[in-house]
Motif scaffolding. Structure first.
Motif, PDB file in Angstrom:
ATOM      1  N   VAL A 565       0.862  -1.189   0.000  1.00 34.50           N
ATOM      2  CA  VAL A 565       0.000   0.000   0.000  1.00 34.50           C
ATOM      3  C   VAL A 565       0.894   1.234   0.000  1.00 34.50           C
ATOM      4  O   VAL A 565       1.918   1.251   0.683  1.00 34.50           O
ATOM      5  CB  VAL A 565      -0.904   0.020   1.264  1.00 34.50           C
ATOM      6  N   ALA A 566       0.494   2.251  -0.762  1.00 37.78           N
ATOM      7  CA  ALA A 566       1.214   3.531  -0.707  1.00 37.78           C
ATOM      8  C   ALA A 566       0.190   4.629  -0.488  1.00 37.78           C
ATOM      9  O   ALA A 566      -0.917   4.589  -1.037  1.00 37.78           O
ATOM     10  CB  ALA A 566       1.979   3.770  -1.995  1.00 37.78           C
ATOM     11  N   LEU A 567       0.575   5.605   0.325  1.00 40.22           N
ATOM     12  CA  LEU A 567      -0.332   6.675   0.733  1.00 40.22           C
ATOM     13  C   LEU A 567       0.271   7.992   0.239  1.00 40.22           C
ATOM     14  O   LEU A 567       1.298   8.417   0.753  1.00 40.22           O
ATOM     15  CB  LEU A 567      -0.356   6.656   2.262  1.00 40.22           C
ATOM     16  N   VAL A 568      -0.346   8.602  -0.803  1.00 38.32           N
ATOM     17  CA  VAL A 568       0.301   9.761  -1.427  1.00 38.32           C
ATOM     18  C   VAL A 568      -0.714  10.863  -1.711  1.00 38.32           C
ATOM     19  O   VAL A 568      -1.912  10.673  -1.578  1.00 38.32           O
ATOM     20  CB  VAL A 568       0.953   9.363  -2.770  1.00 38.32           C
ATOM     21  N   LYS A 569      -0.168  12.014  -2.157  1.00 38.52           N
ATOM     22  CA  LYS A 569      -1.023  13.090  -2.678  1.00 38.52           C
ATOM     23  C   LYS A 569      -0.706  13.234  -4.153  1.00 38.52           C
ATOM     24  O   LYS A 569       0.335  12.772  -4.618  1.00 38.52           O
ATOM     25  CB  LYS A 569      -0.684  14.403  -1.967  1.00 38.52           C
ATOM     26  N   CYS A 570      -1.557  13.953  -4.870  1.00 37.24           N
ATOM     27  CA  CYS A 570      -1.308  14.161  -6.305  1.00 37.24           C
ATOM     28  C   CYS A 570       0.068  14.764  -6.546  1.00 37.24           C
ATOM     29  O   CYS A 570       0.749  14.435  -7.509  1.00 37.24           O
ATOM     30  CB  CYS A 570      -2.350  15.108  -6.884  1.00 37.24           C
ATOM     31  N   ARG A 571       0.466  15.649  -5.645  1.00 40.04           N
ATOM     32  CA  ARG A 571       1.780  16.276  -5.785  1.00 40.04           C
ATOM     33  C   ARG A 571       2.885  15.219  -5.901  1.00 40.04           C
ATOM     34  O   ARG A 571       3.809  15.338  -6.698  1.00 40.04           O
ATOM     35  CB  ARG A 571       2.003  17.129  -4.531  1.00 40.04           C
ATOM     36  N   ASP A 572       2.768  14.155  -5.082  1.00 41.43           N
ATOM     37  CA  ASP A 572       3.825  13.128  -5.077  1.00 41.43           C
ATOM     38  C   ASP A 572       3.820  12.335  -6.379  1.00 41.43           C
ATOM     39  O   ASP A 572       4.868  11.936  -6.877  1.00 41.43           O
ATOM     40  CB  ASP A 572       3.626  12.193  -3.882  1.00 41.43           C
ATOM     41  N   LEU A 573       2.613  12.132  -6.929  1.00 41.98           N
ATOM     42  CA  LEU A 573       2.524  11.449  -8.223  1.00 41.98           C
ATOM     43  C   LEU A 573       3.249  12.299  -9.265  1.00 41.98           C
ATOM     44  O   LEU A 573       4.024  11.808 -10.076  1.00 41.98           O
ATOM     45  CB  LEU A 573       1.055  11.300  -8.647  1.00 41.98           C
ATOM     46  N   HIS A 574       3.012  13.574  -9.184  1.00 40.45           N
ATOM     47  CA  HIS A 574       3.570  14.485 -10.178  1.00 40.45           C
ATOM     48  C   HIS A 574       5.095  14.529 -10.079  1.00 40.45           C
ATOM     49  O   HIS A 574       5.802  14.449 -11.082  1.00 40.45           O
ATOM     50  CB  HIS A 574       2.981  15.869  -9.931  1.00 40.45           C
ATOM     51  N   LEU A 594      -3.015   2.147  -4.202  1.00 36.26           N
ATOM     52  CA  LEU A 594      -2.302   3.422  -4.204  1.00 36.26           C
ATOM     53  C   LEU A 594      -3.347   4.447  -3.768  1.00 36.26           C
ATOM     54  O   LEU A 594      -4.193   4.862  -4.543  1.00 36.26           O
ATOM     55  CB  LEU A 594      -1.790   3.735  -5.621  1.00 36.26           C
ATOM     56  N   ILE A 595      -3.311   4.793  -2.480  1.00 38.55           N
ATOM     57  CA  ILE A 595      -4.363   5.667  -1.938  1.00 38.55           C
ATOM     58  C   ILE A 595      -3.991   7.130  -2.228  1.00 38.55           C
ATOM     59  O   ILE A 595      -2.931   7.591  -1.805  1.00 38.55           O
ATOM     60  CB  ILE A 595      -4.529   5.442  -0.419  1.00 38.55           C
ATOM     61  N   VAL A 596      -4.857   7.818  -2.963  1.00 37.70           N
ATOM     62  CA  VAL A 596      -4.604   9.228  -3.304  1.00 37.70           C
ATOM     63  C   VAL A 596      -5.406  10.079  -2.327  1.00 37.70           C
ATOM     64  O   VAL A 596      -6.622  10.181  -2.414  1.00 37.70           O
ATOM     65  CB  VAL A 596      -5.025   9.520  -4.760  1.00 37.70           C
ATOM     66  N   ALA A 597      -4.691  10.685  -1.373  1.00 38.39           N
ATOM     67  CA  ALA A 597      -5.368  11.359  -0.262  1.00 38.39           C
ATOM     68  C   ALA A 597      -6.187  12.553  -0.710  1.00 38.39           C
ATOM     69  O   ALA A 597      -7.232  12.845  -0.146  1.00 38.39           O
ATOM     70  CB  ALA A 597      -4.341  11.806   0.770  1.00 38.39           C
ATOM     71  N   ASP A 598      -5.714  13.268  -1.755  1.00 38.91           N
ATOM     72  CA  ASP A 598      -6.520  14.403  -2.192  1.00 38.91           C
ATOM     73  C   ASP A 598      -7.247  14.073  -3.493  1.00 38.91           C
ATOM     74  O   ASP A 598      -7.451  14.905  -4.354  1.00 38.91           O
ATOM     75  CB  ASP A 598      -5.670  15.673  -2.348  1.00 38.91           C
ATOM     76  N   GLY A 599      -7.655  12.810  -3.593  1.00 40.97           N
ATOM     77  CA  GLY A 599      -8.382  12.356  -4.781  1.00 40.97           C
ATOM     78  C   GLY A 599      -9.722  13.041  -4.934  1.00 40.97           C
ATOM     79  O   GLY A 599     -10.350  12.979  -5.987  1.00 40.97           O
ATOM     80  N   ALA A 600     -10.196  13.694  -3.853  1.00 37.86           N
ATOM     81  CA  ALA A 600     -11.475  14.382  -3.951  1.00 37.86           C
ATOM     82  C   ALA A 600     -11.322  15.720  -4.660  1.00 37.86           C
ATOM     83  O   ALA A 600     -12.300  16.356  -5.008  1.00 37.86           O
ATOM     84  CB  ALA A 600     -12.032  14.623  -2.550  1.00 37.86           C
TER      85      ALA A 600
END
Length: 1507
Positions: A565-574, A594-600
């Motif tokens: 499991v990985a816990l990230v924000k869009c920024r980290d994907l970028h 891959l949990i995107v915390a600010d996926g909302a």
């Protein structure tokens, strides 16, 4: 388009003509795009085999020819291409580019602001910025990636502009996939010369011009007057821009007398409305029952600590991304135990422990040290004290530190736990104590490093009760206003939340999790600290600092540890995408979630797509991407569960922005540009219940197609805002109601602050947050959406992606949108300005909303949150307080302020029966007129009396000196009786002697202020003008002045060869004239009084001997000036009442005058006041400039003056001589400041005179004290006087101008109809008095003007009396006070000069009122002046602070004038102190200023042209 496959040339001629006409209508704006397409389809219907019908759903745009220019609505004709191209990540960029291309035809010519070169030094970049900054990529417009597939229809490129050259770095990676780089489209947005995209076209006069080389273009202004200057060119551009119609059409408007309400836009009938049924609450899956579930979270830790002591719990990384240490479950347990024991037993004494169970404790640990934080958190849980994790404060003035202080205060925190390293880094005072942070309660700091902890005794065991409703921990949350509140989470909620997450994410014992989020709060805490311990997961934390240094670190950790499991924000994907080139052999196939915390966040969809695009080849499975939605109050709201392999991916919603702004869900079908693509955030959490309610007002359930706030009922949510019961009720105890307003059930719900809807299959979609909601004119806009649009205008060269703040400020009854961004140091002015104007256009096109202000600040100057994002509230605060210091600013109030009241229509002026009636007293109103006391008989008309001391010359000496001058005049002047003689003297006895010398000789003296030797160029032309206009036969002056008049310097500005005879009177022969001239009649001219009015007019008035003596007698009576008196006069003796008091009054009344030239104050400030004290003067006269000098210069020195024995208690009247509205603020502050020196508060009063009558009012000794009234400013603009209470909104204090002089009659007249007005009506002040001037002295003999101003009759009422018009507006009010004769006293209130008033929007404004508001707007505004130019309001403000504050003033000035005067400022000019010209009376010369501005002579620091 409807005409696909139709050969237009084959159509019959009449059909072709009709089509041509339709095209014309569309281009002229007489028909909307939609109407055009309908009609066109109808025309072509019979010629086409198939045509598309118009879309049935209501359009978000208001059709109808009235709405606005077609160019706004005109959607570029574009072919559909394949439907799925909407899903591509760069969809938004494409929309923006298309919108801008559409604007290209409009060629908006925005004038570029003028800036002094020195004004802005870019701040050095003090912190090294990572490739992109936090928060940046949350906005997914981010990826201006090129196409990921080749396109089907060739005409797709017509409106498409992908920048191959300037794709942002994130995009470059996607270019390599699938798209052949051969057919790159034309770049329509670069400023290539052949097609000047929507680049702002600046006239040659503006572009790249240095000061001084004025290659000005000639152009006609609105009045048809050719004006030649750079400034006028810009104003002209501004006017052209403003001619473009505004969007909301102004509806008919009824003006109510009692309350001038703002324009309320009528609801648009085409607004989309929700049509679905009422929503039914959505239930999550039930929470499963697990047999071995621990009774509390601490119990789970105890269990793993005992049974799995060697199992790794946490791995922390160092700054290079290498593992630093690993904490096992055994270590975590034993250290937490030690800390719990220490906290409870070792901090105080046995009898008085510092901490009790239930106390709140702050946890202050940096992100880079997660191990210490874990131990502290679990130590607190074991000790049963409540941890409150907060950010590490970096400085005393940290952004938001005061709010954190509020949180600590509301939670009652007095103890902070921290690590030794962190403590060393905190700011200290001189003696080594930690400083008191702004707004914080007093704190005790405790270091929790292991070496300071005590091992618990054998018999001590922590108390681990079964989870109950007591608070377990408090998580902080910042509200939209910036307040930080603590959300309390109970022990049972914490446990249930872990259980729900375990079930939803299917966590298994012993898994590995990589956490990139902040472990102090939110997902980072819930997954990475709590749920992970519950399930004995090995967590690897990657702190923000590591990510900044090594953006790939989290991907490497997943690869190395085969994390599940990985816990990230869009920024980290970028960031990972940007750095992925360096890593070839990475494998992400181990990830199951891959949990995107600010996926909302609405724009996360493109980040997820792009990341998948890059890493699918590295084993990343599409179904593992799991966006989720969270809120501090409700904890996890919804999360997407990992899909099964090969199952179809969830659907996307493509929504119409127009619909969203009205809060309804409409699938976007017609205009791809304003579409928003959102991904679902999965299903609601297990064991929870969810509804959607209206965000404003009562929590009414929404309809199924309506956007609302998500509310949740669950055991796993926060319980309250700690210590704030009021706010808690409205957030945590919401009971939804149905349409009738009746509550639905008893279950309380918690507001999540998320806006969204429930899609098909109960999937949750989030479209924004309440805190990012901007309500403009009743429509909702989302801050993140606006950021995305701004970023899609290829900002790469101009601004930093992650550093854009969007917020709204309330100005004039509506929210106005402000965007602030950090500008790159290498961006040129032109680039920045172009980017700004394009952002305006893009937002206008896509969101249909106008921006109020767009500001760029130097790099690294916006306040940051601890994790690198922009601190919005603090930024907004800085903006409103004028502390933002932008380096570029663009205000567009004209486009976005659409709720101004309708302009007033002036009624035609004629004398009708109604106004006749007013003249004859209607409804008990009396005519507004007032009369001074009777004058009595005038005794003598001779001005010469002998033998009384006048200052340093007695009258006898004065007489002798005057005789000498007379003799000289007769000998050398060759003068005839009645010739004009100019007296050019510094203030002093010589001037008085020369004046009387002229009278003795029978010539007419004209006193003129001598030129200023240091400033001849400015002052000498005025002297020359007066000499020419008065046709002077001779000049009397002193030797030094005579030299100046003939000097080389003087020759530079005037012709020195043509002076009349110059006689110097310094050493005169001792001769007596043969006879002294006696005027045959009293009507003969005594002297000429020349003065320059504030509007820049030079006027001379004729004063007869009769007028002079009645005036002196009148003053003597009013002020009781007996010969025993001493009077101190600190005025300029050249014109008006100043001259009368200085030269005539003392000789007439025989009192002693002490004359103090105001210039003396420049060298010795206290000279006037110390004279008053020394001679125990009772009456003194001064000017506003003298009073201002004393107030500003001596205000702080009253103690020192008192010590020197200065005493003003003798002063009974201190009269300010002026020709303007009394400056109440100045006189009051003068009285207040010098009260300590004994000055009576009743002493200060004002006088009023004008050109036609030098003294109308003068506060004497006999009359009542001057009264003050408060009038309503809104009514004044309509020429009405409405008295209001002190402190009423929009009230203006006015002070009476002094008692009307004996022998003076004043009446208030309507300047248009010339009929008398009633009491308390605003009109022109007319005066009748024996000391009126006898007319203008003009060279052209303009009799019409003369008759109009000096011998005017009322149109009705009392037509026989002759009146003189003062050109001042005022009103008369009968007061309760009694005058000398025992009648009720009539007070005259002067409001302002008629010539100075500004006519704007049909209303009458007085410049001083607008200037008062402007000067209050910011502490650095020293002085301001306003004037109009072709119906634009220009505000000039003098900046007393540093130049970097110059641009702060622009929005503040615009705001305050809009709020208080309902006017939109057209141009704001920031200049150095002292630029606004002021005459000797201390009045602003606004017309001179205007001329200098238009001639471009002001050398302004900054000129902003508001759009």
């Amino acid at each position: 388009m409807a005409d696909r496959g139709v050969d237009l040339s084959a159509l019959p001629k009449e059909v072709r003509d009709q089509l041509a006409e339709l095209d014309l209508e569309l281009s002229e704006g007489d028909i909307t795009q939609k109407g055009y397409e309908k009609k066109r389809a109808k025309l072509l219907a019979s010629y086409i085999s198939h045509f598309r019908s118009a879309d049935p759903s209501p359009s978000p745009e208001a059709p109808g020819p009235s709405t606005s220019s077609a160019s706004r609505h005109h959607r570029s004709h574009r072919s559909g291409g394949a439907r799925d191209e909407r899903y591509r990540s760069d969809i938004h960029t494409e929309a923006v580019q298309a919108a801008l291309a559409k604007h290209k035809e409009e060629k908006m010519a925005l004038p570029m602001p003028t800036k002094r070169r020195s004004a802005f030094v870019q701040s050095p970049i003090d912190t090294c910025t990572p490739p992109e900054d936090e928060g940046s990529l949350r906005r997914k417009a981010a990826l201006s990636a090129a196409l990921a597939q080749t396109l089907q229809s060739p005409d797709y490129w017509i409106n498409r502009s992908v920048q191959s050259s300037s794709t942002s770095s994130s995009a470059s990676s996607t270019l390599s996939h699938g798209e052949p780089k051969t057919h790159v489209p034309p770049d329509v947005t670069s400023s290539a010369s052949q097609d000047r995209g929507s680049r702002v076209d600046l006239p040659p006069a503006v572009r790249g011009m240095s000061r001084g080389q004025s290659r000005s273009s000639m152009l006609d202004t609105a009045d048809g007057v050719p004006v030649s200057s750079r400034v006028s060119t810009k104003i002209q551009q501004l006017l052209n821009t403003l001619k473009r119609p505004k969007r909301p059409p102004l509806s008919e408007f009824f003006l109510d007398d009692s309350e001038e309400i703002v324009e309320v836009p009528q609801p648009d009938p085409n607004t989309p409305k929700p049509e679905g049924r009422q929503i039914i609450p959505v239930k999550g899956e039930p929470l499963g029952v697990v047999s071995n579930w621990p009774p509390a979270l601490q119990a789970a830790l105890a269990r793993w600590g005992a049974t799995q002591a060697k199992s790794p719990a946490l791995t922390a990384l160092d700054i290079t991304g290498k593992p630093l240490y690993t904490l096992t479950y055994g270590k975590l347990w034993s250290r937490s135990l030690k800390l719990a024991y220490t906290l409870l037993n070792k901090l105080g004494t046995k009898t008085e422990p510092v901490l009790q169970p239930g106390d709140r404790v702050a946890l202050v640990y940096p992100n880079s040290d997660p191990g210490m934080f874990w131990v502290a958190f679990y130590g607190c849980l074991l000790a049963e004290v409540i941890p409150v994790p907060i950010e590490v404060p970096l400085s005393r003035q940290d952004a938001g530190s005061q709010q954190i202080g509020f949180l600590l205060g509301s939670c009652g925190v007095s103890l902070a736990l921290t690590s030794e390293v962190c403590l060393k880094g905190l700011p200290k005072t001189q003696n080594g104590e930690i400083i008191q942070f702004k707004g914080w309660p007093r704190m005790k700091w405790v270091v929790t490093d292991t070496k300071y902890l005590t091992k618990p005794s054998k018999d001590w065991q922590p108390h681990i009760p079964t989870a109950n409703t007591d608070t377990a921990y408090i998580e902080y949350k910042a509200s939209k206003e910036g307040t930080v509140m603590g959300v309390a989470v109970s022990k049972i909620a914490m446990l249930t939340h872990c259980q729900a997450l375990t079930q939803a994410c299917n966590y298994c014992e012993g898994e590995t999790l990589v956490n990139v989020l902040d472990c102090k709060k939110d997902m980072g805490l819930w997954h990475g600290v709590l749920t992970s311990v519950m399930n004995r997961i090995h967590t690897i934390t990657v702190p923000y600092a590591v990510m900044k240094a090594c953006p790939m670190s989290w991907v490497q950790r997943v690869h190395i540890h085969k994390a599940r499991v990985a816990l990230v924000k869009c920024r980290d994907l970028h960031w990972a995408m940007m750095a992925h080139k360096e890593q070839k052999d990475i494998n992400l196939s181990s990830i199951r979630m891959l949990i995107v915390a600010d996926g909302a966040n609405p724009w996360s969809v493109s980040s997820c797509d792009a990341f998948l695009n890059v890493f699918q080849s590295h084993g990343l499975k599409p179904e593992v991407i799991c966006p989720c939605a969270t809120s501090p109050e409700a904890l996890t709201v919804a999360i997407r569960r990992p899909g099964a392999r090969g199952a179809p991916l969830p659907a996307r919603a493509i929504l119409s922005m127009g619909g969203l702004s009205h809060g309804v869900i409409r699938v976007n079908t017609e205009d791809k540009n304003s579409a928003l693509t959102v991904q679902d955030v999965g299903h609601i959490m297990p064991g929870a219940l969810m509804c959607i309610v209206k965000p404003e007002g009562s929590p009414q359930l929404c309809k199924t197609d309506e956007i609302g706030e998500i509310v949740i009922n669950s055991r796993a949510g926060g319980t309250m805002y700690y210590g704030l019961p009021g706010v808690t009720k409205t957030t945590f105890e919401v009971i939804p109601v149905n349409q009738a307003g009746a509550p639905v059930g008893e279950i309380p719900f918690t507001r999540t602050g998320l806006l969204g809807f429930v899609g098909p299959g109960s999937l949750v979609f989030v479209v924004g947050k309440i805190e990012g909601l901007l309500m403009v004119s009743g429509r909702r806009h989302n801050a993140d959406d606006l950021v995305a649009t701004a970023l899609a205008v290829e900002p790469v060269k101009t601004v930093y992606r992650g550093r854009i703040a969007v917020f709204s400020v309330t100005v004039f009854y509506d929210e106005r949108i402000v965007i602030v961004a950090e500008q790159r140091p290498d961006a040129s002015e032109e680039d920045s300005f172009q980017w700004m104007s394009r952002v305006l256009q893009a937002i206008d096109s896509i969101h249909q909303v106008g921006l109020y202000c767009l500001a760029l600040v130097p790099a690294n100057t916006l306040p940051k949150t601890p994790l690198g994002g922009i601190h919005i509230c603090e930024t907004k605060q800085n903006f409103l307080e004028g502390n933002l210091h932008p380096c570029n600013i663009l205000m567009c109030p004209h486009t976005c302020v659409t709720n101004l009241p309708k302009p007033r229509q002036k009624q035609p002026v004629d004398v009708g029966p109604a106004s006749m009636l007013v003249g004859n007293l209607v409804a008990g109103k009396r005519i507004a007129q007032a009369i001074g006391r009777e004058l009595g008989v005038v005794e003598d008309q001779d001005l010469i009396r002998k033998g009384v001391a006048v200052c340093t010359a007695t009258c006898a000496q004065l007489h002798k000196r005057a005789e000498k001058i007379t003799a000289t005049l007769m000998e050398r002047g060759g003068l005839n009786t009645g010739d004009n003689v100019v007296l050019l003297y510094p203030p002093g006895i010589d001037l008085i002697a020369a004046f009387y010398g002229c009278l003795y000789a029978g010539v007419v003296p004209v006193t003129v202020r001598p030129p200023h030797p240091q400033n001849l160029a400015a002052t000498l032309p005025t002297v020359r003008m007066i000499i020419d206009v008065s046709k002077a036969a001779c000049i009397l002056t002193t030797q030094p002045l005579m030299r100046i008049l003939r000097s080389r310097e003087a020759a530079a500005s005037v012709n020195v060869k043509t002076w009349p005879t110059i006689i110097d009177t310094d050493d005169l022969p001792r001769k007596r004239p043969p006879h002294i001239y006696k005027p045959p009649t009293a009507e003969m001219l005594a002297y000429l009084d020349f003065s320059v009015s504030t509007t820049g007019m030079l006027t001379g008035v004729k004063m007869s001997h009769a007028a002079v003596s009645t005036l002196c007698r009148s003053i003597k009576l009013q002020c009781e000036l007996y010969s025993s008196r001493q009077v101190a006069i600190c005025l300029d003796p050249y014109c008006g009442l100043g001259f009368v008091l200085w030269c005539l009054s003392s000789v007439y009344s025989g009192h002693q005058s002490i004359l103090i030239p105001p210039l003396e104050l420049e060298s010795s400030l206290p000279v006037w006041l110390s004279t008053l004290s020394q001679y125990k003067i009772r009456d003194t006269f001064c000017s506003y400039s003298v009073m201002e000098l004393c107030t500003k210069g001596l205000g702080t020195q009253t103690e020192m003056l008192k010590a020197r024995g200065l005493n003003l208690s003798c002063v009974r009247s201190c009269v300010v001589i002026a020709e303007e509205r009394p400056r109440l603020a100045l006189t009051q502050s003068f009285s207040k400041l010098f009260k300590d020196l004994g000055l009576s508060p009743r002493a200060v009063s004002t006088a009023f005179g004008s050109r036609v009558n030098l003294a109308i009012c003068l506060q004497g000794t006999a009359g009542p004290d001057p009264s003050t009234v408060y009038v309503d400013m809104k009514s004044l603009r309509h020429d009405r006087v409405r008295l209001v209470e002190r402190g009423a909104p929009q009230s203006l204090p006015l002070m009476e101008s002094g008692t009307i002089l004996p022998g003076v009659r004043v009446i208030i007249v309507n300047p248009e109809t010339r009929g008398p007005l009633g009491d308390s009506h605003l009109g022109e002040i007319w005066v009748n008095s024996p000391h009126n001037a006898s007319g203008y002295y003009t060279i052209y003999g303009e009799e019409s003007l003369q008759a109009d101003h000096f011998n005017t009759r009322l149109s009705f009422g009392e037509p026989q009396t002759l009146w003189a018009r003062t050109s001042y507006l005022g009103f008369i009010k009968r007061t309760e006070l009694l005058d000398a004769s025992g009648d009720r006293h009539d007070a005259l209130f002067v409001v302002g000069s008629l010539d100075e008033t500004l006519e704007l929007r049909g209303l009458r404004y007085h410049p001083i009122d607008i200037e008062t508001s402007v000067s209050r707007a910011h502490r650095s505004i020293a002085e301001s002046a306003v004037f109009t130019w072709t119906n634009l309001l220009v505000v000039v403000a003098e900046l007393s602070g540093s130049e970097q504050e110059a641009l702060d003033l622009v929005p503040l000035v615009t705001n305050v004038v809009l709020e208080e005067h309902h006017l939109i400022v057209g141009v704001v000019v920031i200049v150095d102190p002292g630029v606004i010209p002021i005459n000797s009376r201390g009045e602003k010369q606004r017309m001179h200023l205007r001329d200098s501005f238009l001639a471009d002579q002001l050398d302004p620091i900054y000129v902003a042209y508001n759009m």
